[in-house]
Design a protein around this motif. Structure first.
Motif, mmCIF file in Angstrom:
data_model
loop_
_atom_site.group_PDB
_atom_site.id
_atom_site.type_symbol
_atom_site.label_atom_id
_atom_site.label_comp_id
_atom_site.label_asym_id
_atom_site.label_seq_id
_atom_site.Cartn_x
_atom_site.Cartn_y
_atom_site.Cartn_z
ATOM 1 N N LYS A 12 0.953 -0.847 -0.052
ATOM 2 C CA LYS A 12 -0.001 -0.039 0.296
ATOM 3 C C LYS A 12 1.190 1.489 -0.475
ATOM 4 O O LYS A 12 0.906 2.175 -0.762
ATOM 5 C CB LYS A 12 -1.182 0.328 1.022
ATOM 6 N N GLN A 13 2.030 1.404 0.807
ATOM 7 C CA GLN A 13 3.240 2.017 0.555
ATOM 8 C C GLN A 13 3.486 2.295 -0.456
ATOM 9 O O GLN A 13 3.622 3.718 -1.015
ATOM 10 C CB GLN A 13 3.822 2.076 1.689
ATOM 11 N N LEU A 14 4.216 1.086 -1.157
ATOM 12 C CA LEU A 14 4.605 1.694 -3.105
ATOM 13 C C LEU A 14 3.682 2.182 -3.566
ATOM 14 O O LEU A 14 3.780 2.855 -4.462
ATOM 15 C CB LEU A 14 5.056 0.364 -3.042
ATOM 16 N N ASN A 15 1.918 1.825 -3.318
ATOM 17 C CA ASN A 15 0.928 2.053 -4.755
ATOM 18 C C ASN A 15 0.881 3.612 -3.699
ATOM 19 O O ASN A 15 0.798 4.499 -4.635
ATOM 20 C CB ASN A 15 -0.051 1.253 -4.064
ATOM 21 N N LYS A 16 0.748 4.087 -2.897
ATOM 22 C CA LYS A 16 0.929 5.701 -2.265
ATOM 23 C C LYS A 16 2.213 6.354 -2.905
ATOM 24 O O LYS A 16 1.728 7.029 -3.470
ATOM 25 C CB LYS A 16 0.567 5.677 -1.185
ATOM 26 N N LEU A 17 3.265 5.405 -2.865
ATOM 27 C CA LEU A 17 4.274 6.415 -3.525
ATOM 28 C C LEU A 17 4.035 6.674 -5.142
ATOM 29 O O LEU A 17 4.481 7.434 -5.542
ATOM 30 C CB LEU A 17 5.430 5.965 -3.322
#
Length: 167
Positions: free
Chosen positions: A12-17
């Motif tokens: 999810k963090q990588l998707n947000k980035l």
């Protein structure tokens, strides 16, 4: 026990980035990292399932150690038949694998096998290349996150069925 929280948060963090940048190259980095993170988690989860099964079913510590050192530690992949089933057969045998597979949720297992096949192709392409330019395309981390859900559900079903199977 396989755990969903950490890898899901990472993806999810990588998707947000990914969606927070306009740089095509950074999007590629985040996409590639999401794929590699998920595939690493799959390998660790499969190893964990095998070790828990060995610990539950085997009595001698020497045999458990053998499974860890000679089977799990020497496995470098996450293909269902070539890696996971090969390790599992060392612990429960093929007769019990057939019994296990009959008890699995057919749709979860089909999605697991499909996702693993897709991820193997993508992972191999990403693990054996570097980003030479910005014209390449890699699926967004949200696609990887969707594949994660399919893999998690399938592996969780296997983990649950292994706990109840009589070997």
């Amino acid at each position: 026990m396989i755990v969903r929280k950490y890898i899901e948060n990472n993806l999810k963090q990588l998707n947000k980035l990914y969606f927070g940048t306009n740089s095509h190259k950074r999007k590629l980095y985040y996409s590639k990292l999401a794929i590699l993170e998920l595939c690493g988690w799959i390998e660790e989860s499969m190893d964990n399932i095998i070790q828990m099964c060995a610990n539950r079913l085997l009595k001698l510590q020497a045999t458990k150690t053998h499974i860890k050192r000679q089977i799990i530690d020497r496995n470098y992949g996450f293909e269902y038949k070539n890696h996971f089933i090969k390790m599992l057969s060392s612990v429960i045998g093929f007769m019990n694998i057939e019994r296990l597979e009959k008890k699995l949720d057919a749709s979860k297992n089909a999605l697991l096998l499909s996702a693993l096949g897709t991820l193997k192709i993508i992972r191999n392409a990403e693990a054996h290349t570097h980003l030479k330019g910005v014209t390449r395309h890699v699926d967004s981390p949200s696609i990887t996150l969707n594949l994660f859900s399919q893999v998690f559900d399938g592996l969780k079903d296997i983990e649950i069925q292994l706990k109840v199977i009589k070997c």
